[in-house]
Write a protein that holds these residues in place. Structure first.
Motif, PDB file in Angstrom:
ATOM      1  N   ARG A 197       0.741  -1.140  -0.009  1.00 13.10           N
ATOM      2  CA  ARG A 197      -0.046  -0.057   0.003  1.00 13.10           C
ATOM      3  C   ARG A 197       0.890   1.084  -0.018  1.00 13.10           C
ATOM      4  O   ARG A 197       1.892   1.239   0.329  1.00 13.10           O
ATOM      5  CB  ARG A 197      -1.005   0.162   1.196  1.00 13.10           C
ATOM      6  CG  ARG A 197      -1.994  -1.166   1.119  1.00 13.10           C
ATOM      7  CD  ARG A 197      -3.096  -0.944   1.883  1.00 13.10           C
ATOM      8  NE  ARG A 197      -4.060  -1.697   1.847  1.00 13.10           N
ATOM      9  CZ  ARG A 197      -5.194  -1.947   0.829  1.00 13.10           C
ATOM     10  NH1 ARG A 197      -5.113  -1.042   0.017  1.00 13.10           N
ATOM     11  NH2 ARG A 197      -5.864  -2.980   0.637  1.00 13.10           N
ATOM     12  N   THR A 198       0.232   2.290  -0.697  1.00 17.26           N
ATOM     13  CA  THR A 198       1.082   3.707  -0.541  1.00 17.26           C
ATOM     14  C   THR A 198       1.456   3.910   0.815  1.00 17.26           C
ATOM     15  O   THR A 198       0.682   3.827   1.755  1.00 17.26           O
ATOM     16  CB  THR A 198       0.109   4.721  -1.117  1.00 17.26           C
ATOM     17  OG1 THR A 198      -0.334   4.301  -2.455  1.00 17.26           O
ATOM     18  CG2 THR A 198       0.894   5.935  -1.151  1.00 17.26           C
ATOM     19  N   GLY A 199       2.746   4.260   1.155  1.00 15.02           N
ATOM     20  CA  GLY A 199       3.562   4.726   2.300  1.00 15.02           C
ATOM     21  C   GLY A 199       3.980   3.559   3.056  1.00 15.02           C
ATOM     22  O   GLY A 199       4.727   4.058   4.059  1.00 15.02           O
TER      23      GLY A 199
ATOM     24  N   GLU B  59      15.833   8.414  -7.107  1.00 14.47           N
ATOM     25  CA  GLU B  59      14.905   9.133  -6.007  1.00 14.47           C
ATOM     26  C   GLU B  59      13.668   8.377  -5.665  1.00 14.47           C
ATOM     27  O   GLU B  59      13.112   7.227  -6.451  1.00 14.47           O
ATOM     28  CB  GLU B  59      14.320  10.325  -6.978  1.00 14.47           C
ATOM     29  CG  GLU B  59      15.309  11.334  -7.710  1.00 14.47           C
ATOM     30  CD  GLU B  59      16.064  11.115  -8.732  1.00 14.47           C
ATOM     31  OE1 GLU B  59      17.049  11.715  -8.774  1.00 14.47           O
ATOM     32  OE2 GLU B  59      15.686  10.268  -9.371  1.00 14.47           O
ATOM     33  N   GLY B  60      13.618   8.232  -4.347  1.00 17.94           N
ATOM     34  CA  GLY B  60      12.772   7.543  -3.787  1.00 17.94           C
ATOM     35  C   GLY B  60      13.452   5.940  -3.406  1.00 17.94           C
ATOM     36  O   GLY B  60      12.338   5.095  -2.695  1.00 17.94           O
ATOM     37  N   TYR B  61      14.204   5.520  -3.715  1.00 12.33           N
ATOM     38  CA  TYR B  61      14.875   4.436  -3.442  1.00 12.33           C
ATOM     39  C   TYR B  61      16.337   4.517  -2.410  1.00 12.33           C
ATOM     40  O   TYR B  61      16.809   5.459  -2.597  1.00 12.33           O
ATOM     41  CB  TYR B  61      15.508   3.718  -4.509  1.00 12.33           C
ATOM     42  CG  TYR B  61      14.111   3.519  -5.470  1.00 12.33           C
ATOM     43  CD1 TYR B  61      13.917   4.315  -6.803  1.00 12.33           C
ATOM     44  CD2 TYR B  61      13.470   2.283  -5.627  1.00 12.33           C
ATOM     45  CE1 TYR B  61      13.048   4.251  -7.532  1.00 12.33           C
ATOM     46  CE2 TYR B  61      12.182   2.255  -6.362  1.00 12.33           C
ATOM     47  CZ  TYR B  61      12.136   2.991  -7.360  1.00 12.33           C
ATOM     48  OH  TYR B  61      11.246   2.984  -8.278  1.00 12.33           O
TER      49      TYR B  61
ATOM     50  N   LEU C 262      12.427   0.953  -0.245  1.00 10.19           N
ATOM     51  CA  LEU C 262      11.659   2.047  -0.696  1.00 10.19           C
ATOM     52  C   LEU C 262      10.890   2.120   0.481  1.00 10.19           C
ATOM     53  O   LEU C 262      10.262   1.662   1.310  1.00 10.19           O
ATOM     54  CB  LEU C 262      10.227   1.462  -1.616  1.00 10.19           C
ATOM     55  CG  LEU C 262      10.701   0.830  -3.018  1.00 10.19           C
ATOM     56  CD1 LEU C 262      11.559  -0.149  -3.410  1.00 10.19           C
ATOM     57  CD2 LEU C 262       9.557   0.885  -3.945  1.00 10.19           C
ATOM     58  N   GLU C 263      11.617   3.497   0.999  1.00 10.67           N
ATOM     59  CA  GLU C 263      11.104   4.192   2.235  1.00 10.67           C
ATOM     60  C   GLU C 263       9.566   4.282   2.295  1.00 10.67           C
ATOM     61  O   GLU C 263       9.239   3.951   3.423  1.00 10.67           O
ATOM     62  CB  GLU C 263      11.785   5.376   2.609  1.00 10.67           C
ATOM     63  CG  GLU C 263      13.371   5.309   2.741  1.00 10.67           C
ATOM     64  CD  GLU C 263      13.609   4.387   3.985  1.00 10.67           C
ATOM     65  OE1 GLU C 263      13.057   4.520   5.072  1.00 10.67           O
ATOM     66  OE2 GLU C 263      14.981   3.853   4.075  1.00 10.67           O
ATOM     67  N   SER C 264       8.943   4.892   1.291  1.00 10.13           N
ATOM     68  CA  SER C 264       7.464   4.879   1.398  1.00 10.13           C
ATOM     69  C   SER C 264       7.138   4.797   0.014  1.00 10.13           C
ATOM     70  O   SER C 264       7.079   5.866  -0.905  1.00 10.13           O
ATOM     71  CB  SER C 264       7.407   6.607   1.917  1.00 10.13           C
ATOM     72  OG  SER C 264       5.814   6.858   1.799  1.00 10.13           O
ATOM     73  N   ALA C 265       6.432   3.619  -0.252  1.00 13.80           N
ATOM     74  CA  ALA C 265       6.160   3.374  -1.720  1.00 13.80           C
ATOM     75  C   ALA C 265       5.203   4.210  -2.184  1.00 13.80           C
ATOM     76  O   ALA C 265       4.028   4.685  -1.434  1.00 13.80           O
ATOM     77  CB  ALA C 265       5.635   1.863  -1.465  1.00 13.80           C
TER      78      ALA C 265
ATOM     79  N   SER D 255      11.249  -9.051  -9.606  1.00 15.12           N
ATOM     80  CA  SER D 255      10.142  -8.832  -8.521  1.00 15.12           C
ATOM     81  C   SER D 255       9.287  -7.951  -9.266  1.00 15.12           C
ATOM     82  O   SER D 255       9.760  -6.731  -9.298  1.00 15.12           O
ATOM     83  CB  SER D 255      10.802  -8.454  -7.247  1.00 15.12           C
ATOM     84  OG  SER D 255      11.759  -9.252  -6.767  1.00 15.12           O
ATOM     85  N   ARG D 256       7.911  -8.493  -9.283  1.00 11.86           N
ATOM     86  CA  ARG D 256       7.086  -7.428  -9.629  1.00 11.86           C
ATOM     87  C   ARG D 256       6.340  -6.817  -8.476  1.00 11.86           C
ATOM     88  O   ARG D 256       5.624  -7.446  -7.653  1.00 11.86           O
ATOM     89  CB  ARG D 256       6.003  -8.100 -10.616  1.00 11.86           C
ATOM     90  CG  ARG D 256       5.030  -7.447 -11.009  1.00 11.86           C
ATOM     91  CD  ARG D 256       3.934  -7.858 -12.329  1.00 11.86           C
ATOM     92  NE  ARG D 256       4.733  -8.037 -13.318  1.00 11.86           N
ATOM     93  CZ  ARG D 256       5.288  -7.116 -14.281  1.00 11.86           C
ATOM     94  NH1 ARG D 256       5.087  -5.765 -14.202  1.00 11.86           N
ATOM     95  NH2 ARG D 256       5.965  -7.428 -15.314  1.00 11.86           N
ATOM     96  N   LEU D 257       6.403  -5.490  -8.340  1.00  9.16           N
ATOM     97  CA  LEU D 257       5.792  -4.851  -7.175  1.00  9.16           C
ATOM     98  C   LEU D 257       4.807  -4.073  -7.824  1.00  9.16           C
ATOM     99  O   LEU D 257       4.564  -3.296  -8.785  1.00  9.16           O
ATOM    100  CB  LEU D 257       6.629  -3.918  -6.647  1.00  9.16           C
ATOM    101  CG  LEU D 257       6.357  -2.832  -5.529  1.00  9.16           C
ATOM    102  CD1 LEU D 257       5.867  -3.566  -4.252  1.00  9.16           C
ATOM    103  CD2 LEU D 257       7.478  -1.935  -5.295  1.00  9.16           C
ATOM    104  N   THR D 258       3.482  -4.077  -7.032  1.00 14.03           N
ATOM    105  CA  THR D 258       2.478  -3.490  -7.236  1.00 14.03           C
ATOM    106  C   THR D 258       2.306  -2.403  -5.974  1.00 14.03           C
ATOM    107  O   THR D 258       1.940  -3.086  -5.013  1.00 14.03           O
ATOM    108  CB  THR D 258       1.177  -4.003  -7.453  1.00 14.03           C
ATOM    109  OG1 THR D 258       1.486  -4.995  -8.745  1.00 14.03           O
ATOM    110  CG2 THR D 258      -0.044  -3.288  -7.741  1.00 14.03           C
ATOM    111  N   VAL D 259       1.996  -1.217  -6.206  1.00 13.84           N
ATOM    112  CA  VAL D 259       1.679  -0.337  -5.010  1.00 13.84           C
ATOM    113  C   VAL D 259       0.277   0.252  -5.132  1.00 13.84           C
ATOM    114  O   VAL D 259      -0.120   0.883  -6.235  1.00 13.84           O
ATOM    115  CB  VAL D 259       2.548   0.790  -4.852  1.00 13.84           C
ATOM    116  CG1 VAL D 259       2.417   1.516  -3.678  1.00 13.84           C
ATOM    117  CG2 VAL D 259       3.961   0.048  -4.692  1.00 13.84           C
TER     118      VAL D 259
END
Lengths: 111, 113
Positions: free
Chosen positions: B14-16, B62-64, B78-81, B108-112
């Motif tokens: 989930r987001t965050g 950025e973001g990683y 990912l600190e805050s997806a 790795s397939r990531l869905t946020v």
């Protein structure tokens, strides 16, 4: 910034046909690699070309490095369904171990 | 055979949320990489490491963040997806010497959400 442009982006052909995919850059590169990625897998190295004008053959696959070392092509003769996948070119940038990848050509070969 | 193993093939977050993607290689490679793969964009380098505790930013850091405490293991964090981090993540490793062939994990397939 995407340094490597591949064309076409998608290609759908029938078994037995020939095809060529291209990898182009606006700058010279010292070497170029071609990878193939099958569905659900990571990319696997097919070949490395180093010398301008170099041609390498891998069974039905022929790889060519342009004379000016700004472009490369991959030609597949008599394509088979097993050739289906994403074809990626990659060049070294900056630190010797870093690779920059092209946009990819997705090939589908049907019976 | 060289083996690069990624801990999760599929993740839904989930987001965050904080997300960890783990990668282990068994060939004593000096270099390890994290790429992100999106349709039409090829593979884009997020971070790479050429030695334990050493890291360098790639093209889209950025973001990683990353961690390499042991030679065989390279983690992507990912600190805050966010939803725009939904993607396929590929880990790779290589020797410093030689032609620089990259050996990849299966992704790795990531869905946020």
């Amino acid at each position: 910034t995407q340094l490597l442009e591949q064309s076409p982006q998608f290609l759908s052909i029938q078994e037995g046909e020939n095809l060529t995919v291209y990898c182009n850059s606006s700058s010279v590169f010292s070497s170029l690699q071609w990878y193939r990625q099958e569905p659900g897998e990571g990319p696997v190295l097919l070949v490395t070309v180093v010398t301008g004008g170099e041609v390498k053959k891998l069974k039905r696959l022929t790889f060519q490095f342009g004379d000016a070392r700004k472009d490369s092509s991959l030609h597949i003769t008599a394509a088979q369904p097993g050739d289906t996948g994403l074809y990626l070119c990659a060049r070294r940038t900056g630190t010797a171990s870093k690779l920059t990848f092209g946009t990819g050509t997705r090939l589908q070969v049907t019976l | 055979d060289v083996k690069v193993t990624q801990s999760s093939r599929y993740l839904v977050k989930r987001t965050g949320e904080k997300v960890f993607l783990e990668c282990v290689q068994d060939m004593d490679h000096e270099n390890m990489f994290w790429y992100r793969q999106d349709p039409g964009l090829g593979l884009r380098l997020i971070y790479f490491s050429y030695d334990v505790k050493m890291k360098e930013k790639g093209d889209i850091p950025e973001g990683y963040s990353v961690s390499r405490e042991k030679k065989e293991r390279f983690s992507l964090i990912l600190e805050s997806a966010s939803t725009n981090q939904t993607s396929m993540y590929l880990c790779a490793s290589s020797w410093t010497q030689g032609i620089g062939e990259l050996f990849f994990g299966e992704g790795s397939r990531l869905t946020v959400l």
